[in-house]
Design a protein around this motif. Sequence first.
Motif, mmCIF file in Angstrom:
data_model
loop_
_atom_site.group_PDB
_atom_site.id
_atom_site.type_symbol
_atom_site.label_atom_id
_atom_site.label_comp_id
_atom_site.label_asym_id
_atom_site.label_seq_id
_atom_site.Cartn_x
_atom_site.Cartn_y
_atom_site.Cartn_z
ATOM 1 N N GLN A 140 66.734 -0.230 55.468
ATOM 2 C CA GLN A 140 65.385 0.350 55.484
ATOM 3 C C GLN A 140 64.385 -0.780 55.220
ATOM 4 O O GLN A 140 63.787 -0.892 54.143
ATOM 5 C CB GLN A 140 65.277 1.471 54.462
ATOM 6 N N LEU A 141 64.229 -1.617 56.235
ATOM 7 C CA LEU A 141 63.523 -2.877 56.057
ATOM 8 C C LEU A 141 62.021 -2.724 55.879
ATOM 9 O O LEU A 141 61.375 -3.562 55.238
ATOM 10 C CB LEU A 141 63.829 -3.808 57.233
ATOM 11 N N GLU A 142 61.440 -1.655 56.412
ATOM 12 C CA GLU A 142 60.007 -1.438 56.224
ATOM 13 C C GLU A 142 59.688 -1.219 54.749
ATOM 14 O O GLU A 142 58.667 -1.705 54.238
ATOM 15 C CB GLU A 142 59.537 -0.247 57.052
ATOM 16 N N LYS A 143 60.559 -0.477 54.072
ATOM 17 C CA LYS A 143 60.363 -0.244 52.639
ATOM 18 C C LYS A 143 60.562 -1.534 51.849
ATOM 19 O O LYS A 143 59.894 -1.764 50.838
ATOM 20 C CB LYS A 143 61.311 0.844 52.150
ATOM 21 N N LYS B 107 58.076 -6.102 48.800
ATOM 22 C CA LYS B 107 58.039 -7.555 48.629
ATOM 23 C C LYS B 107 56.660 -8.039 48.211
ATOM 24 O O LYS B 107 56.527 -8.909 47.346
ATOM 25 C CB LYS B 107 58.486 -8.254 49.912
ATOM 26 N N GLN B 108 55.618 -7.480 48.816
ATOM 27 C CA GLN B 108 54.268 -7.920 48.488
ATOM 28 C C GLN B 108 53.921 -7.620 47.031
ATOM 29 O O GLN B 108 53.301 -8.427 46.345
ATOM 30 C CB GLN B 108 53.260 -7.239 49.433
ATOM 31 N N GLU B 109 54.350 -6.443 46.582
ATOM 32 C CA GLU B 109 54.102 -6.089 45.191
ATOM 33 C C GLU B 109 54.910 -6.977 44.246
ATOM 34 O O GLU B 109 54.406 -7.433 43.205
ATOM 35 C CB GLU B 109 54.473 -4.617 44.971
ATOM 36 N N LEU B 110 56.138 -7.260 44.606
ATOM 37 C CA LEU B 110 57.006 -8.067 43.757
ATOM 38 C C LEU B 110 56.541 -9.510 43.657
ATOM 39 O O LEU B 110 56.676 -10.148 42.609
ATOM 40 C CB LEU B 110 58.442 -8.007 44.283
ATOM 41 N N LEU B 111 55.979 -10.032 44.734
ATOM 42 C CA LEU B 111 55.482 -11.411 44.686
ATOM 43 C C LEU B 111 54.334 -11.550 43.692
ATOM 44 O O LEU B 111 54.070 -12.643 43.178
ATOM 45 C CB LEU B 111 55.049 -11.862 46.085
ATOM 46 N N GLY B 112 53.650 -10.440 43.426
ATOM 47 C CA GLY B 112 52.602 -10.443 42.409
ATOM 48 C C GLY B 112 53.150 -10.308 41.000
ATOM 49 O O GLY B 112 52.398 -10.357 40.023
#
Length: 427
Positions: free
Chosen positions: A398-401, A406-411
Amino acid sequence: MKNIVYSIAVLLIVSCNVTNTKFATNSKDYEAYLSPNQVETTSKHFELWNSKIKPDSVQLLSFSNIAGEYNRFFKKTGEITYLKKAEKALVKAVEIANMNKAGYRRALARNYISQHRFKEALTLAEEASKIGGGKTETQSLLFDVHMELGNYKKAEAYLDSIKDMSSFGYLIRIAKWNDYKGDLDTTITFMEKAMAKAESSKNKTLLLWSYSNIADYYGHAGRIKESYNYYLKTLELDPQNAYAKKGIAWIVFSYEKNGKEALRILDAITENYNAPDYYLLMAEISEFMNNEVAVIENMDKYYTAIKSEAHAYGDMYNAYQVEFYLNHTEQYEKALNLALKEVMNRPTPEAYGLLAQTYYKMGKYQAALEVVENRVKGKTFEPAILYQAAEIYKANNQLEKVDALKQELLGAVYELGPASKNEILSL
């Protein structure tokens, strides 16, 4: 070891990009607090009240005061034996009390919360509610217990029942509620109001609580300099405060990537403070430094502390132990049994996150996904849990999820640790 910060204080986040690149810690700021001074575990107050307790004693005030002293010793040393001795005194106080029955039940319930005996704490809180007296204190306790148990609707109802913007107790709880909701800006606003109350009262206990907690929240928000300064303010009030020293060690490690200095700070703490999870943090830092020998040594220290017959940690380290079994001994069945127990003890999104991670490690990707979708998704903002969810989504294609997380985790790299950035990018 991405979950190392799971029982420390509440670690919720929306974004924590570090923007103040000019800030740097200075060992001179905290060097004086690293001296291995012996912690006093007795006092004239303790000796006085302890002398009044006899085998058939019914000295209620003695048991209450002794419990308070044991609790203070526990906070200073991390020694679980003091918490258990406080429990024993409070159990006796509950047994013999004819007056303030609700108050002694509240005190014992808070002891049980510290031991992660949340259901027993809830029973005592409900008993206190039926007895009456100290209504606000009991409703505040019921909010705390229901938050620990993941009963968020009930917790919200009790929070509404104690609403008072002039109350320190309400302000810290509404801050915690917004932290749970993922609204970090509002959380900090309420904590700053609570801190102002503490400063105007000049109450040392409230000041210590305020400074150490606002330091945490500033760290989550990427306000590292302010976080560092408030850990230092905590140490100015309490030079032996292990929690504040650990907070500084995390800044040195995660923000400055100075593992050697972070380990020096933690080594100083563990001279006189005994909490097994500190060894896990030291192992994480050693792993970052590619020192496999130190990793193994610290893991051995952790395991010895947990299994020592001299200690009675009960369920306090279940979450850490699941991680230990999954990531270091690969004892997946033991991890599963303990994760299921933790879910029974406190069915929170974090506990279910551990269960999902266990299924993932066992190769049961569909089972892991079901737990994430039904029990974790949208219910927590804790970065380590979200990272695990991303791993599970990836395993289920489920790569879209995955990309969305990923964007949130990079923060959240500061909270997850310096090794996390490459791990997130590789998802």
